[in-house]
Design a protein around this motif. Structure first.
Motif, PDB file in Angstrom:
ATOM      1  N   ARG A 467       0.840  -1.209   0.000  1.00  0.00           N
ATOM      2  CA  ARG A 467       0.000   0.000   0.000  1.00  0.00           C
ATOM      3  C   ARG A 467       0.869   1.251   0.000  1.00  0.00           C
ATOM      4  O   ARG A 467       1.970   1.242   0.542  1.00  0.00           O
ATOM      5  N   TYR A 468       0.335   2.298  -0.578  1.00  0.00           N
ATOM      6  CA  TYR A 468       1.072   3.567  -0.582  1.00  0.00           C
ATOM      7  C   TYR A 468       1.016   4.200   0.810  1.00  0.00           C
ATOM      8  O   TYR A 468      -0.051   4.280   1.425  1.00  0.00           O
ATOM      9  N   LEU A 469       2.153   4.657   1.274  1.00  0.00           N
ATOM     10  CA  LEU A 469       2.252   5.253   2.606  1.00  0.00           C
ATOM     11  C   LEU A 469       2.374   6.757   2.492  1.00  0.00           C
ATOM     12  O   LEU A 469       3.306   7.250   1.844  1.00  0.00           O
ATOM     13  N   GLU A 470       1.480   7.469   3.103  1.00  0.00           N
ATOM     14  CA  GLU A 470       1.613   8.926   3.147  1.00  0.00           C
ATOM     15  C   GLU A 470       2.552   9.287   4.291  1.00  0.00           C
ATOM     16  O   GLU A 470       2.413   8.769   5.395  1.00  0.00           O
ATOM     17  N   CYS A 471       3.489  10.167   4.015  1.00  0.00           N
ATOM     18  CA  CYS A 471       4.442  10.615   5.043  1.00  0.00           C
ATOM     19  C   CYS A 471       4.126  12.081   5.370  1.00  0.00           C
ATOM     20  O   CYS A 471       4.370  12.966   4.546  1.00  0.00           O
ATOM     21  N   PRO A 472       3.565  12.338   6.539  1.00  0.00           N
ATOM     22  CA  PRO A 472       3.134  13.706   6.860  1.00  0.00           C
ATOM     23  C   PRO A 472       4.306  14.654   7.146  1.00  0.00           C
ATOM     24  O   PRO A 472       5.361  14.231   7.606  1.00  0.00           O
ATOM     25  N   VAL A 473       4.089  15.932   6.863  1.00  0.00           N
ATOM     26  CA  VAL A 473       5.119  16.953   7.117  1.00  0.00           C
ATOM     27  C   VAL A 473       5.166  17.319   8.608  1.00  0.00           C
ATOM     28  O   VAL A 473       4.369  16.841   9.407  1.00  0.00           O
ATOM     29  N   PHE A 474       6.095  18.189   8.931  1.00  0.00           N
ATOM     30  CA  PHE A 474       6.357  18.620  10.309  1.00  0.00           C
ATOM     31  C   PHE A 474       6.491  17.411  11.243  1.00  0.00           C
ATOM     32  O   PHE A 474       5.801  17.292  12.255  1.00  0.00           O
ATOM     33  N   CYS A 475       7.378  16.529  10.846  1.00  0.00           N
ATOM     34  CA  CYS A 475       7.669  15.350  11.659  1.00  0.00           C
ATOM     35  C   CYS A 475       8.209  15.785  13.009  1.00  0.00           C
ATOM     36  O   CYS A 475       9.200  16.527  13.088  1.00  0.00           O
ATOM     37  N   PRO A 476       7.567  15.365  14.105  1.00  0.00           N
ATOM     38  CA  PRO A 476       8.044  15.813  15.425  1.00  0.00           C
ATOM     39  C   PRO A 476       9.483  15.409  15.705  1.00  0.00           C
ATOM     40  O   PRO A 476      10.239  16.161  16.312  1.00  0.00           O
ATOM     41  N   TYR A 477       9.870  14.233  15.231  1.00  0.00           N
ATOM     42  CA  TYR A 477      11.231  13.744  15.496  1.00  0.00           C
ATOM     43  C   TYR A 477      12.280  14.645  14.814  1.00  0.00           C
ATOM     44  O   TYR A 477      13.363  14.845  15.335  1.00  0.00           O
ATOM     45  N   VAL A 478      11.915  15.164  13.646  1.00  0.00           N
ATOM     46  CA  VAL A 478      12.853  16.006  12.892  1.00  0.00           C
ATOM     47  C   VAL A 478      12.780  17.447  13.364  1.00  0.00           C
ATOM     48  O   VAL A 478      13.793  18.103  13.574  1.00  0.00           O
ATOM     49  N   TYR A 479      11.559  17.936  13.566  1.00  0.00           N
ATOM     50  CA  TYR A 479      11.385  19.368  13.821  1.00  0.00           C
ATOM     51  C   TYR A 479      11.503  19.768  15.284  1.00  0.00           C
ATOM     52  O   TYR A 479      11.730  20.937  15.573  1.00  0.00           O
ATOM     53  N   LYS A 480      11.431  18.791  16.178  1.00  0.00           N
ATOM     54  CA  LYS A 480      11.622  19.167  17.579  1.00  0.00           C
ATOM     55  C   LYS A 480      13.103  19.369  17.909  1.00  0.00           C
ATOM     56  O   LYS A 480      13.468  19.936  18.898  1.00  0.00           O
TER      57      LYS A 480
END
Ligand code: URP
Ligand code: ZN
Ligand code: ZN
Ligand code: ZN
Length: 481
Positions: A467-480
């Motif tokens: 299945r296609y996976l949507e990857c949401p923006v403003f990832c907490p792991y990256v942006y925190k």
């Protein structure tokens, strides 16, 4: 809790979609536990001791094995048109190989044709993948220019199509200059996405290539000579500087050298928001394979940045993974047959760049990392699955074994061995860079979305089931951070 030993009526539909894994040692990136796992309709429904379920439900005894989250490989190129040809592995063969090796999620690179908009490229890649993929998949988008159209399409990709990462090249003819990188990174930061960088100084590589060819060095050995470690490290440093000016998080793909890895670690120490990915090829090969006289082998192992001839590199990179200076191991699976590699016979700069790794990534990291005692099983899960899931914002759906997560699991036999070979691999390509390598660590069972796709070592996949996976923006792991 499931308390159904007394239950005598078996719902046949339910039993088909359910699975119990008993007696295993569950390894997550943050710890190890001894629990049974109950799976229903592709989701982990329950973890606990001595779970009992209705009769008729399949149960797998995982005694003596580790149960790992399925691998997440965030760096693949399937059905990729590159350097005048197309990769041997399409979305079917690539994901079949992935599942056979214990990888249950891939994130592939979409790279549009000239005159194709980013949205066209997205649609065409979705079409290529759909009906072929055997595991869940997401996409990154490659950006090769900068204008208002690209800017707007990047926004649409993020807001409507589940894209949260964009790859830019600092090498090859389609590389971006510092000014473009600055503007694009600024835009990516505003979108809450992640910039991925192929870090090599393309100008220096072109000059060196010209000089080497003039001198008559035309064979594959010219490739590494044209792009030594400092050419990789310089680009890592430069993009970290740019990233800092615009506060854009950056992920350096395929860190292949000690100097580039050290540069990345230094930039992180100075506060750069930068993640580092190395590859199974960089960890698995010690450079002794590279000065091969025969074109076939040297060209077969040719990729960019190059696998380094310094035999101390794999250990150095593995130590960096252990210490958290690098976070992810990808495969950069970008396979070309021996005949395709011959395009560059007589001019190393025309040899299609790319190697395999989708099937063997997990085994190679286990062999070189865990079997040698450098990584713990939890470290292994972090660098082959969890960290990538966190960085690309698909955690905890992927990259962990927890109630509510997708039932993508590997029942891993740490003592069994296998010998890697192109004769037996699931790839469509006729060459394997790890040919002859004996690896401890073999998947006995691979569960993809709750379905047993490797069953006591036997592959049983369904084409098109991913299945296609949507990857949401403003990832907490990256942006925190
Ligand atoms: O040589 C490589 N790495 N081929 C794939 C394209 C890329 O740069 O990742
Ligand atoms: Zn690249
Ligand atoms: Zn040879
Ligand atoms: Zn790549």
């Amino acid at each position: 809790m499931l308390r159904s030993m007394a239950c005598t009526t078996v719902n046949p539909k339910k039993s088909q979609n359910s699975l119990l894994i008993r007696n295993g040692t569950i390894v997550n990136a943050d710890g190890i536990s001894e629990n049974d796992i109950f799976i229903e309709n592709g989701i982990i429904k329950e973890l606990g001791k001595n779970l009992s379920v209705p009769n008729g439900i399949r149960s797998i005894d995982a005694k003596g094995f580790f149960i790992l989250p399925g691998g997440v490989d965030p760096h693949t190129h399937l059905e990729f048109e590159f350097m005048g040809t197309v990769t041997a592995d399409d979305f079917y063969h690539g994901t079949k190989a992935a599942v056979a090796g214990g990888t249950t999620t891939i994130i592939d690179f979409m790279d549009g044709k000239e005159n194709e908009t980013l949205i066209d490229a997205y649609n065409s890649y979705r079409e290529k993948a759909e009906g072929k993929v055997c595991c869940d998949y997401g996409f990154h988008m490659v950006i090769k220019g900068w204008n208002e159209r690209i800017k707007a399409d990047m926004e649409t990709l993020c807001s409507e199509h589940g894209i949260n990462s964009f790859k830019m090249f600092m090498a090859y003819s389609f590389r971006l200059n510092d000014s473009q990188l600055y503007s694009i990174l600024e835009h990516i930061r505003n979108l809450g996405a992640l910039a991925q960088i192929h870090a090599e100084n393309g100008t220096i590589i072109d000059k060196n290539t010209e000089r080497l060819l003039e001198k008559g060095i035309t064979g594959p050995e010219g490739h590494e000579l044209s792009r030594p470690e400092e050419v990789e490290a310089e680009a890592v440093n430069r993009v970290c500087v740019i990233s800092k000016q615009v506060s854009c998080p950056v992920y350096i793909v395929h860190v292949m050298s000690k100097l580039a890895a050290q540069t990345l670690a230094d930039c992180r120490k100075r506060g750069a928001q930068v993640f580092g990915e190395t590859l199974a090829s960089a960890l698995g090969l010690d450079g002794s394979q590279l000065p091969h006289k025969c074109f076939e082998e040297a060209a077969g192992c040719l990729m960019s940045p190059p696998i380094r001839p310094d035999p101390t590199t794999p250990r150095f990179l593995m130590d960096f993974l252990k210490q958290g200076n690098l976070q992810v191991v990808g495969s950069d699976n970008c396979t070309f047959n021996k005949e395709q590699k011959k395009i560059g016979m007589g001019d190393f700069s025309k040899i299609p760049n790319g190697i395999n790794g989708l099937q063997d990534r997990m085994s190679v990291v286990w062999e070189k990392g865990v079997h040698t005692g450098i990584l713990s099983p939890t470290d292994f899960v972090a660098v082959t699955s969890t960290n990538a899931a966190k960085i690309f914002n698909i955690y905890p759906r992927k990259g962990c074994i927890a109630v509510g997560s997708d039932a993508d699991l590997v029942v891993w036999n740490p003592t069994k061995t296998r010998v890697i070979s192109a004769k037996t691999h699931q790839h469509a390509v006729d060459f394997n860079i790890f040919e002859g390598m004996e690896c401890h660590g073999v998947p006995e069972y691979v569960i993809v979305n709750g379905r047993v796709c490797v069953d006591q070592g036997q592959l049983n996949i369904i084409k098109g089931s991913g299945r296609y996976l949507e990857c949401p923006v403003f990832c907490p792991y990256v942006y925190k951070q």
